[in-house]
Design an enzyme around this catalytic site. Sequence first.
Site, PDB file in Angstrom:
ATOM      1  N   LYS A  38      94.516  45.709 -61.646  1.00 27.94           N
ATOM      2  CA  LYS A  38      93.178  45.779 -60.547  1.00 27.94           C
ATOM      3  C   LYS A  38      92.158  47.078 -60.066  1.00 27.94           C
ATOM      4  O   LYS A  38      91.061  47.049 -60.622  1.00 27.94           O
ATOM      5  CB  LYS A  38      93.233  44.913 -59.641  1.00 27.94           C
ATOM      6  CG  LYS A  38      93.961  43.486 -60.494  1.00 27.94           C
ATOM      7  CD  LYS A  38      93.670  42.234 -58.723  1.00 27.94           C
ATOM      8  CE  LYS A  38      94.822  41.142 -59.107  1.00 27.94           C
ATOM      9  NZ  LYS A  38      95.187  40.588 -58.250  1.00 27.94           N
ATOM     10  N   THR A 127      91.541  33.491 -45.724  1.00 27.81           N
ATOM     11  CA  THR A 127      91.628  31.215 -44.172  1.00 27.81           C
ATOM     12  C   THR A 127      93.000  31.782 -43.827  1.00 27.81           C
ATOM     13  O   THR A 127      93.743  31.671 -43.937  1.00 27.81           O
ATOM     14  CB  THR A 127      91.378  30.755 -45.168  1.00 27.81           C
ATOM     15  OG1 THR A 127      89.865  30.505 -46.335  1.00 27.81           O
ATOM     16  CG2 THR A 127      91.542  29.093 -44.412  1.00 27.81           C
ATOM     17  N   GLU A 160      84.820  32.739 -44.721  1.00 25.07           N
ATOM     18  CA  GLU A 160      84.530  32.908 -45.975  1.00 25.07           C
ATOM     19  C   GLU A 160      83.729  30.990 -46.684  1.00 25.07           C
ATOM     20  O   GLU A 160      84.725  30.387 -46.475  1.00 25.07           O
ATOM     21  CB  GLU A 160      84.794  33.631 -46.917  1.00 25.07           C
ATOM     22  CG  GLU A 160      84.101  33.806 -48.855  1.00 25.07           C
ATOM     23  CD  GLU A 160      82.467  33.644 -48.351  1.00 25.07           C
ATOM     24  OE1 GLU A 160      81.585  32.411 -48.716  1.00 25.07           O
ATOM     25  OE2 GLU A 160      82.509  35.398 -47.720  1.00 25.07           O
ATOM     26  N   LEU A 162      82.300  30.489 -49.773  1.00 25.09           N
ATOM     27  CA  LEU A 162      82.551  30.687 -51.214  1.00 25.09           C
ATOM     28  C   LEU A 162      83.419  29.699 -52.229  1.00 25.09           C
ATOM     29  O   LEU A 162      83.700  29.181 -51.709  1.00 25.09           O
ATOM     30  CB  LEU A 162      82.305  31.780 -51.632  1.00 25.09           C
ATOM     31  CG  LEU A 162      83.633  32.457 -51.442  1.00 25.09           C
ATOM     32  CD1 LEU A 162      84.336  32.839 -52.908  1.00 25.09           C
ATOM     33  CD2 LEU A 162      83.097  33.952 -51.901  1.00 25.09           C
ATOM     34  N   ASN A 222      86.607  22.588 -44.781  1.00 22.56           N
ATOM     35  CA  ASN A 222      87.419  22.105 -46.111  1.00 22.56           C
ATOM     36  C   ASN A 222      88.213  20.466 -45.868  1.00 22.56           C
ATOM     37  O   ASN A 222      88.171  20.021 -46.558  1.00 22.56           O
ATOM     38  CB  ASN A 222      88.352  23.404 -46.470  1.00 22.56           C
ATOM     39  CG  ASN A 222      87.847  24.632 -47.269  1.00 22.56           C
ATOM     40  OD1 ASN A 222      86.759  24.674 -47.454  1.00 22.56           O
ATOM     41  ND2 ASN A 222      88.721  25.278 -47.528  1.00 22.56           N
ATOM     42  N   LEU A 265      80.685  13.921 -53.120  1.00 21.57           N
ATOM     43  CA  LEU A 265      81.024  11.997 -53.436  1.00 21.57           C
ATOM     44  C   LEU A 265      81.012  12.062 -54.521  1.00 21.57           C
ATOM     45  O   LEU A 265      81.108  10.689 -55.030  1.00 21.57           O
ATOM     46  CB  LEU A 265      79.827  11.717 -52.786  1.00 21.57           C
ATOM     47  CG  LEU A 265      79.346  11.195 -50.620  1.00 21.57           C
ATOM     48  CD1 LEU A 265      78.437  10.340 -50.276  1.00 21.57           C
ATOM     49  CD2 LEU A 265      80.714  10.470 -50.561  1.00 21.57           C
ATOM     50  N   CYS A 275      92.535  25.875 -52.981  1.00 24.56           N
ATOM     51  CA  CYS A 275      91.677  25.740 -51.463  1.00 24.56           C
ATOM     52  C   CYS A 275      92.155  24.209 -50.497  1.00 24.56           C
ATOM     53  O   CYS A 275      92.523  23.947 -49.505  1.00 24.56           O
ATOM     54  CB  CYS A 275      90.500  26.405 -50.885  1.00 24.56           C
ATOM     55  SG  CYS A 275      89.729  27.984 -52.421  1.00 24.56           S
ATOM     56  N   LYS A 335      87.690  22.918 -61.381  1.00 26.21           N
ATOM     57  CA  LYS A 335      86.614  23.099 -61.953  1.00 26.21           C
ATOM     58  C   LYS A 335      86.591  23.773 -63.043  1.00 26.21           C
ATOM     59  O   LYS A 335      86.765  24.129 -63.443  1.00 26.21           O
ATOM     60  CB  LYS A 335      86.161  22.702 -60.459  1.00 26.21           C
ATOM     61  CG  LYS A 335      86.787  24.655 -59.805  1.00 26.21           C
ATOM     62  CD  LYS A 335      85.535  24.671 -58.809  1.00 26.21           C
ATOM     63  CE  LYS A 335      84.241  25.064 -58.116  1.00 26.21           C
ATOM     64  NZ  LYS A 335      83.702  25.625 -57.314  1.00 26.21           N
TER      65      LYS A 335
HETATM   66  C1  UGA Z   1      85.955  25.300 -51.681  1.00 25.46           C
HETATM   67  C2  UGA Z   1      84.354  24.838 -50.626  1.00 25.46           C
HETATM   68  O1  UGA Z   1      83.843  23.997 -51.256  1.00 25.46           O
HETATM   69  C3  UGA Z   1      84.232  26.276 -49.948  1.00 25.46           C
HETATM   70  O2  UGA Z   1      83.505  26.105 -49.627  1.00 25.46           O
HETATM   71  C4  UGA Z   1      85.450  26.440 -50.131  1.00 25.46           C
HETATM   72  O3  UGA Z   1      84.578  28.458 -49.180  1.00 25.46           O
HETATM   73  C5  UGA Z   1      86.340  27.184 -50.801  1.00 25.46           C
HETATM   74  O4  UGA Z   1      86.957  25.691 -50.573  1.00 25.46           O
HETATM   75  C6  UGA Z   1      87.690  27.924 -50.163  1.00 25.46           C
HETATM   76  O5  UGA Z   1      88.211  27.716 -49.163  1.00 25.46           O
HETATM   77  O6  UGA Z   1      87.670  29.317 -50.582  1.00 25.46           O
HETATM   78  P1  UGA Z   1      86.425  25.731 -54.059  1.00 25.46           P
HETATM   79  O7  UGA Z   1      88.004  25.165 -54.010  1.00 25.46           O
HETATM   80  O8  UGA Z   1      86.296  26.908 -55.013  1.00 25.46           O
HETATM   81  O9  UGA Z   1      86.197  26.097 -52.434  1.00 25.46           O
HETATM   82  O10 UGA Z   1      85.263  24.303 -55.161  1.00 25.46           O
HETATM   83  P2  UGA Z   1      84.650  23.057 -55.078  1.00 25.46           P
HETATM   84  O11 UGA Z   1      83.780  23.192 -55.107  1.00 25.46           O
HETATM   85  O12 UGA Z   1      84.822  22.764 -53.351  1.00 25.46           O
HETATM   86  O13 UGA Z   1      86.280  22.197 -55.968  1.00 25.46           O
HETATM   87  C7  UGA Z   1      87.079  21.852 -55.647  1.00 25.46           C
HETATM   88  C8  UGA Z   1      87.905  20.743 -56.011  1.00 25.46           C
HETATM   89  O14 UGA Z   1      87.191  19.080 -55.316  1.00 25.46           O
HETATM   90  C9  UGA Z   1      87.328  20.208 -57.124  1.00 25.46           C
HETATM   91  O15 UGA Z   1      88.752  19.738 -58.641  1.00 25.46           O
HETATM   92  C10 UGA Z   1      86.522  19.928 -57.636  1.00 25.46           C
HETATM   93  O16 UGA Z   1      86.658  19.094 -58.855  1.00 25.46           O
HETATM   94  C11 UGA Z   1      86.539  18.471 -56.253  1.00 25.46           C
HETATM   95  N1  UGA Z   1      85.868  17.331 -56.351  1.00 25.46           N
HETATM   96  C12 UGA Z   1      84.470  18.399 -55.331  1.00 25.46           C
HETATM   97  C13 UGA Z   1      85.028  16.720 -56.552  1.00 25.46           C
HETATM   98  O17 UGA Z   1      86.351  16.108 -57.036  1.00 25.46           O
HETATM   99  N2  UGA Z   1      84.696  15.858 -56.179  1.00 25.46           N
HETATM  100  C14 UGA Z   1      83.556  16.204 -55.518  1.00 25.46           C
HETATM  101  O18 UGA Z   1      82.297  15.693 -55.225  1.00 25.46           O
HETATM  102  C15 UGA Z   1      83.170  18.304 -54.876  1.00 25.46           C
END
Ligand code: UGA
Length: 448
Positions: A38, A127, A160, A162, A222, A265, A275, A335
């Site tokens: 890395k 975290t 964080e 993100l 989360n 939603l 996460c 995702k």
């Molecule tokens: C999540 C949080 O959104 C961040 O704020 C946090 O910093 C991060 O975890 C972490 O702890 O590091 P992430 O896991 O990267 O981020 O992705 P998300 O966009 O939150 O999606 C998580 C999962 O939920 C995905 O599988 C997505 O498809 C699903 N999802 C999301 C749904 O099924 N429905 C939704 O309406 C939104």
Amino acid sequence: MQKPKISIVGVGYVGLVAAACFADGGFEVIASTNDSEKVRLINLGKSPFFEPGLDDLISRSINSGKLKAVNSRKEAILNTDITFVSVGTPSRGDGSIDLQFIEQSSKEIGESLKLKENYHLVVVRSTVTPGTTQNLVKSTLERYSNKKAGVDFGLCMSPEFLRQGAAVYDTLYPDRLVIGELDAKSGDILEKFYRAYYKQNPALPILRMNLSSAEMVKDVSNAFLATKISFINEIANICEKVPGIDVSQVAKGVGLDKRIGPMFLDAGVGFGGSCFPKDVKALIAFSKSNGYTPNILETIMNVNLKQAEHVKDLLKQNLTNISGKKIAILGLSFKPNTDDMRESPAIKIINSIAPEGAIINAIDPVATENAKKVINHKVNYCVSINECLKDADAAVLVTDWDQFKRLKPKDFAIMKNRLILDGRRVYDSFEFKEAGYKYVGIGLGEEK
Ligand code: UGA
């Protein structure tokens, strides 16, 4: 302190994105990791993992000389003023959090602090469950540095928020920053750094609190987002029982209530990633270890597990029997815009249909190589959407990548049987029905 120099320990999504963003914002940054490969890649201006926009940011920062990656913790700590700790905190088998990397890096940082004369601020960004910074990190740093936290060096915890796939954007434009502080001096230094880095956004809320409350903010954020998803997935399952009812319309109507909000939603095949599953399980384990059984949190995880398996039920309802049927899986990553397969619903879906004899074609724009490492069943990994859909008995949209969202009914015409299972509710059901497809959507009650 004029412009503080920054070191980042750990170069995963959180660490490396912060390192590249801070460096691109004009700060001198040293990113430190034990992984020599890395270090090599970063110093060549490349990201070791796929994240939109990150390669550009790294190559710009390496070329400007603001960012460098090193193997040695000592070099990173001795030459900087503030250290952000962003090492991984994986799950143990029982769901509790594994803090070995936090402990190891605290030890190494402590050993370096011992050699340092100037005041240094250590900021935990990983975290961690509440109490970790106050107890484990503080005591480890003190033991190995032979110095006193809050006197000889500062200590903060700053979670964080993100999202993978939007990590650069989220780092540049956060909703809020949270500073957990051991003492006011530590918090003042960190707030000053954040105010300088985010100077274009003077109204950015920066909340200051104690270390454990800051740790809890992250876990609860989360857990709440995961709750919204499992909640709407449960509602989707109810909607499916009622002809013509559509969870997407319901979510829109509900989400416009300002008290609820429209985001997170979207009903679908469940949440994955490194996460939500890990952090909800960690909060459950933490809660139980403190003598409280968190019923809602346990249900969130149960609903999520069943949601991926629900795909198998829907396939069976519509194909009668899935043995020998060719199923085209569109999307493997948890995702879009990431190659991350951790806890991806695609794994659970494939694990549930493969043992029943389904023949599986799958395609993903970037996650195929990672998928091969974690999916143990026979899967025909395709390189084109056509190859994936050809002669299929059903197509299942699992990950809402743009290239899959854009597909129209005519693109599915090479299937043998016209069954579309929309696991993310991205397609127009009327358009597909009009074109002669059987359209099955999560949360869409079938019209009789
Ligand atoms: C999540 C949080 O959104 C961040 O704020 C946090 O910093 C991060 O975890 C972490 O702890 O590091 P992430 O896991 O990267 O981020 O992705 P998300 O966009 O939150 O999606 C998580 C999962 O939920 C995905 O599988 C997505 O498809 C699903 N999802 C999301 C749904 O099924 N429905 C939704 O309406 C939104």
